[in-house]
Design an enzyme around this catalytic site. Structure first.
Site, PDB file in Angstrom:
ATOM      1  N   GLU A 164     -54.985  30.386  32.189  1.00  0.00           N
ATOM      2  CA  GLU A 164     -54.168  29.521  33.326  1.00  0.00           C
ATOM      3  C   GLU A 164     -55.685  29.673  33.917  1.00  0.00           C
ATOM      4  O   GLU A 164     -55.395  30.750  35.209  1.00  0.00           O
ATOM      5  CB  GLU A 164     -53.408  29.986  33.742  1.00  0.00           C
ATOM      6  CG  GLU A 164     -53.132  28.801  34.913  1.00  0.00           C
ATOM      7  CD  GLU A 164     -51.648  29.230  35.461  1.00  0.00           C
ATOM      8  OE1 GLU A 164     -51.291  30.182  36.875  1.00  0.00           O
ATOM      9  OE2 GLU A 164     -50.962  29.477  34.768  1.00  0.00           O
ATOM     10  N   THR A 190     -52.998  27.398  39.711  1.00  0.00           N
ATOM     11  CA  THR A 190     -52.979  26.779  41.360  1.00  0.00           C
ATOM     12  C   THR A 190     -53.077  25.522  41.470  1.00  0.00           C
ATOM     13  O   THR A 190     -53.888  25.760  42.503  1.00  0.00           O
ATOM     14  CB  THR A 190     -53.648  28.347  41.926  1.00  0.00           C
ATOM     15  OG1 THR A 190     -52.855  29.246  41.071  1.00  0.00           O
ATOM     16  CG2 THR A 190     -54.031  28.126  43.698  1.00  0.00           C
ATOM     17  N   LYS A 192     -42.106  26.998  35.872  1.00  0.00           N
ATOM     18  CA  LYS A 192     -42.598  28.142  36.756  1.00  0.00           C
ATOM     19  C   LYS A 192     -41.495  29.002  37.144  1.00  0.00           C
ATOM     20  O   LYS A 192     -41.126  28.486  38.606  1.00  0.00           O
ATOM     21  CB  LYS A 192     -43.302  27.786  36.890  1.00  0.00           C
ATOM     22  CG  LYS A 192     -44.788  29.719  37.478  1.00  0.00           C
ATOM     23  CD  LYS A 192     -46.119  29.288  38.533  1.00  0.00           C
ATOM     24  CE  LYS A 192     -46.389  29.825  38.716  1.00  0.00           C
ATOM     25  NZ  LYS A 192     -47.551  30.197  38.725  1.00  0.00           N
TER      26      LYS A 192
END
Length: 212
Positions: free
Chosen positions: A41, A70, A130
């Site tokens: 990621e 992000t 998440k």
């Protein structure tokens, strides 16, 4: 199993990568992949994150599961998807941003902590919720969320380590996000790729042991 989640489930671990330059991000990713963790990621706190994503995909193709993290703006979501990101991760769940992420067609993972936030993410139609920062509640908290949300695809991020990996999956994680304990910021800044590779190998071994 949802086809959209098959790759995330199989990969099991997503290395949350934050690096001070694209070059260090690429080197760190290579070390992580050599160590046996194929999910990367690339966060937007890394300069030129889309370029890093594009290069990793060019190098590894389907052998690695590459996405963006992000993600905080619709523009970032589009940039990452255009670079080929298989999945997009946001630390929170903002309705307009989440819809923009979903519109890209990539697998969407957005952050939540409370039951209300989990409900909001699921209502918007994200692929994975998440749970962040998961270190605040640990595996027992993830397990508690399984009560009202038995079928929700949950991915804890924060506080995930090789020695508690089995606990997270036993609590019902579809996959886990691993940050500093895997893609360690100090090791990346020092270009200590042997350290990064060793950390990845410990995570990979823990995952293999968990799956028997």
């Amino acid at each position: 199993m949802s086809d959209r989640l098959a790759r995330a489930r199989t990969t099991g671990i997503l290395a949350v990568l934050r690096a001070p330059s694209p070059e260090l991000a690429l080197e760190a990713s290579e070390a992580i992949i050599r160590g046996g963790v194929s999910g990367i990621e690339v966060t937007f706190s890394t300069p030129d994150a889309p370029a890093v994503i594009r290069e990793l995909i060019a190098r590894h193709g389907d052998a690695a599961y590459i996405g963006a993290g992000t993600v905080t703006t619709a523009e970032q979501a589009t940039q990452a998807a255009d670079a080929g990101a298989a999945f997009l991760v946001s630390p929170g769940t903002l309705p307009d941003l989440t819809r923009a992420m979903i519109d890209t067609g990539s697998v969407v993972m957005t952050g939540a902590m409370t039951p209300t936030e989990v409900m909001g993410a699921l209502e918007l139609g994200v692929d994975v919720v998440k749970i962040f920062p998961a270190s605040l509640g640990g595996p027992s908290y993830l397990g508690a969320l399984r009560g009202p949300f038995p079928d929700a695809p949950l991915m804890p991020t924060g506080g995930v380590k090789p020695d508690n990996l089995a606990d997270w999956f036993a609590a019902g994680a579809v996959a886990v996000g691993a940050g500093g304990d895997l893609a360690n910021g100090t090791a990346i800044a020092n270009a200590d790729w042997a350290e990064i590779e060793e950390r990845a190998a410990r995570f990979a071994a823990a995952l293999a042991a968990t799956r028997g």
